[in-house]
Design a protein around this motif. Structure first.
Motif, PDB file in Angstrom:
ATOM      1  N   MET A 104       0.674  -1.042  -0.136  1.00 12.46           N
ATOM      2  CA  MET A 104       0.262   0.339  -0.107  1.00 12.46           C
ATOM      3  C   MET A 104       0.962   1.570   0.002  1.00 12.46           C
ATOM      4  SD  MET A 104      -3.382  -0.330   0.396  1.00 12.46           S
ATOM      5  CE  MET A 104      -4.178   1.270   0.800  1.00 12.46           C
ATOM      6  N   GLN A 105       0.779   2.060  -0.875  1.00 12.24           N
ATOM      7  CA  GLN A 105       1.701   3.331  -1.150  1.00 12.24           C
ATOM      8  C   GLN A 105       0.737   4.425  -0.571  1.00 12.24           C
ATOM      9  OE1 GLN A 105       4.760   4.363  -2.709  1.00 12.24           O
ATOM     10  NE2 GLN A 105       4.128   5.785  -1.050  1.00 12.24           N
ATOM     11  N   GLN A 106       1.426   4.715   0.721  1.00 18.30           N
ATOM     12  CA  GLN A 106       0.984   5.819   1.241  1.00 18.30           C
ATOM     13  C   GLN A 106       0.476   7.268   0.668  1.00 18.30           C
ATOM     14  OE1 GLN A 106       3.688   6.135   4.852  1.00 18.30           O
ATOM     15  NE2 GLN A 106       1.387   5.511   6.053  1.00 18.30           N
ATOM     16  N   SER A 107      -0.252   7.891   0.710  1.00 13.30           N
ATOM     17  CA  SER A 107      -0.914   9.066   0.052  1.00 13.30           C
ATOM     18  C   SER A 107      -1.055  10.646   1.017  1.00 13.30           C
ATOM     19  CB  SER A 107      -2.081   9.371  -0.836  1.00 13.30           C
ATOM     20  OG  SER A 107      -3.152   8.652  -0.411  1.00 13.30           O
ATOM     21  N   GLY A 108      -0.762  11.600   0.880  1.00 13.09           N
ATOM     22  CA  GLY A 108      -1.111  13.048   1.076  1.00 13.09           C
ATOM     23  C   GLY A 108      -0.679  14.183   0.664  1.00 13.09           C
ATOM     24  N   SER A 109      -0.538  15.411   1.468  1.00 13.86           N
ATOM     25  CA  SER A 109      -0.772  16.459   1.048  1.00 13.86           C
ATOM     26  C   SER A 109       0.514  17.380   1.687  1.00 13.86           C
ATOM     27  CB  SER A 109      -1.966  17.234   0.371  1.00 13.86           C
ATOM     28  OG  SER A 109      -2.455  17.745   2.005  1.00 13.86           O
ATOM     29  N   VAL A 110       1.081  18.322   1.386  1.00 19.05           N
ATOM     30  CA  VAL A 110       2.507  19.004   1.415  1.00 19.05           C
ATOM     31  C   VAL A 110       1.880  20.634   1.123  1.00 19.05           C
ATOM     32  CG1 VAL A 110       4.234  19.826   2.371  1.00 19.05           C
ATOM     33  CG2 VAL A 110       3.521  17.106   2.029  1.00 19.05           C
ATOM     34  N   LEU A 111       1.693  21.265   1.895  1.00 18.08           N
ATOM     35  CA  LEU A 111       1.724  22.829   1.277  1.00 18.08           C
ATOM     36  C   LEU A 111       2.773  23.613   2.226  1.00 18.08           C
ATOM     37  CD1 LEU A 111       0.352  25.404   0.252  1.00 18.08           C
ATOM     38  CD2 LEU A 111      -0.646  26.083   3.081  1.00 18.08           C
ATOM     39  N   ILE A 112       3.698  24.590   1.047  1.00 23.99           N
ATOM     40  CA  ILE A 112       5.093  25.013   1.370  1.00 23.99           C
ATOM     41  C   ILE A 112       4.958  25.872   0.757  1.00 23.99           C
ATOM     42  CG2 ILE A 112       7.583  25.099   0.844  1.00 23.99           C
ATOM     43  CD1 ILE A 112       7.278  22.181   0.378  1.00 23.99           C
ATOM     44  N   ASP A 113       5.382  27.166   1.963  1.00 21.99           N
ATOM     45  CA  ASP A 113       5.197  28.705   1.121  1.00 21.99           C
ATOM     46  C   ASP A 113       6.420  29.413   0.982  1.00 21.99           C
ATOM     47  OD1 ASP A 113       7.070  29.171   3.776  1.00 21.99           O
ATOM     48  OD2 ASP A 113       5.755  30.107   4.618  1.00 21.99           O
ATOM     49  N   ARG A 119       3.681  24.385   6.072  1.00 19.48           N
ATOM     50  CA  ARG A 119       2.575  24.604   6.240  1.00 19.48           C
ATOM     51  C   ARG A 119       1.001  23.582   6.422  1.00 19.48           C
ATOM     52  NH1 ARG A 119       3.209  30.685   6.540  1.00 19.48           N
ATOM     53  NH2 ARG A 119       1.083  30.591   7.457  1.00 19.48           N
ATOM     54  N   HIS A 120       1.506  22.431   5.267  1.00 19.88           N
ATOM     55  CA  HIS A 120       0.218  21.657   6.197  1.00 19.88           C
ATOM     56  C   HIS A 120       1.163  20.150   5.625  1.00 19.88           C
ATOM     57  CE1 HIS A 120      -3.301  19.135   6.247  1.00 19.88           C
ATOM     58  NE2 HIS A 120      -2.776  19.004   4.951  1.00 19.88           N
ATOM     59  N   ALA A 121       1.116  19.130   6.433  1.00 20.39           N
ATOM     60  CA  ALA A 121       1.079  18.208   5.766  1.00 20.39           C
ATOM     61  C   ALA A 121       0.481  16.691   6.707  1.00 20.39           C
ATOM     62  CB  ALA A 121       2.717  17.337   6.926  1.00 20.39           C
ATOM     63  N   HIS A 122      -0.003  16.181   5.689  1.00 18.53           N
ATOM     64  CA  HIS A 122      -0.241  15.040   6.020  1.00 18.53           C
ATOM     65  C   HIS A 122      -0.716  13.686   5.182  1.00 18.53           C
ATOM     66  CE1 HIS A 122      -4.322  13.416   8.093  1.00 18.53           C
ATOM     67  NE2 HIS A 122      -4.510  13.204   5.985  1.00 18.53           N
TER      68      HIS A 122
END
Length: 155
Positions: A104-113, A119-122
């Motif tokens: 199972m490949q993990q997935s998610g999001s990262v917001l970089i300013d 600023r966000h990592a999930h």
């Protein structure tokens, strides 16, 4: 996985035309790491991003090779740049590994300013949990409000 409030390490990914994309760059960027281009849940999340991610540059990162990523981008009419790893897995670069016996490949999001601050990592193993729309929206809103706003914790 990256930590909210930390500095993003330098990464070089490749877009579907073979051009290098350096992260972080000069602008705020939201990286959405898909489990795979064939994942229906991840595809639904990308469709949602098309209509809702306003105020930052969105980059979709896939684990497939450049040719498969380009075909998927064209077939789906994705308006965002689609990135792959040049030599390494882009998911592994940020700590989104394969879980559950490596299947199972993990997935998610990262917001970089624009200053390289995360600023966000999930991230999550199950694709249903990998897209934190509320967290992304709140982090983008805080980013747009300007200096002095604190990073928004993932959750």
């Amino acid at each position: 996985m990256f930590e909210t409030g930390s500095t993003a390490p330098s990464m070089v990914l490749e877009d579907t035309s073979g051009q290098d994309v350096r992260i972080p760059g000069r602008d705020a960027v939201l990286l959405y790491f898909m489990r795979s281009t064939s994942c229906p849940i991840c595809n639904r999340h990308v469709r949602d991003l098309i209509g809702s991610a306003v105020g930052v540059r969105v980059l979709v990162v896939v684990p497939e090779d450049r040719a498969r990523a380009a075909a998927w981008k064209a077939e789906r009419g994705i308006p965002f740049p689609v990135l792959t790893g040049r030599h390494d897995s882009p998911h592994e670069m940020i700590g989104l590994s394969r879980k559950v016996f490596g299947s199972m490949q993990q997935s998610g999001s990262v917001l970089i300013d624009a200053h390289g601050v995360i600023r966000h990592a999930h991230g999550a193993t199950l694709p249903t949990n990998s897209y934190d729309k509320k967290g992304i929206t709140a982090a983008i809103a805080a980013l747009i409000r300007g200096p002095g706003t604190s990073p928004v914790p993932a959750g």
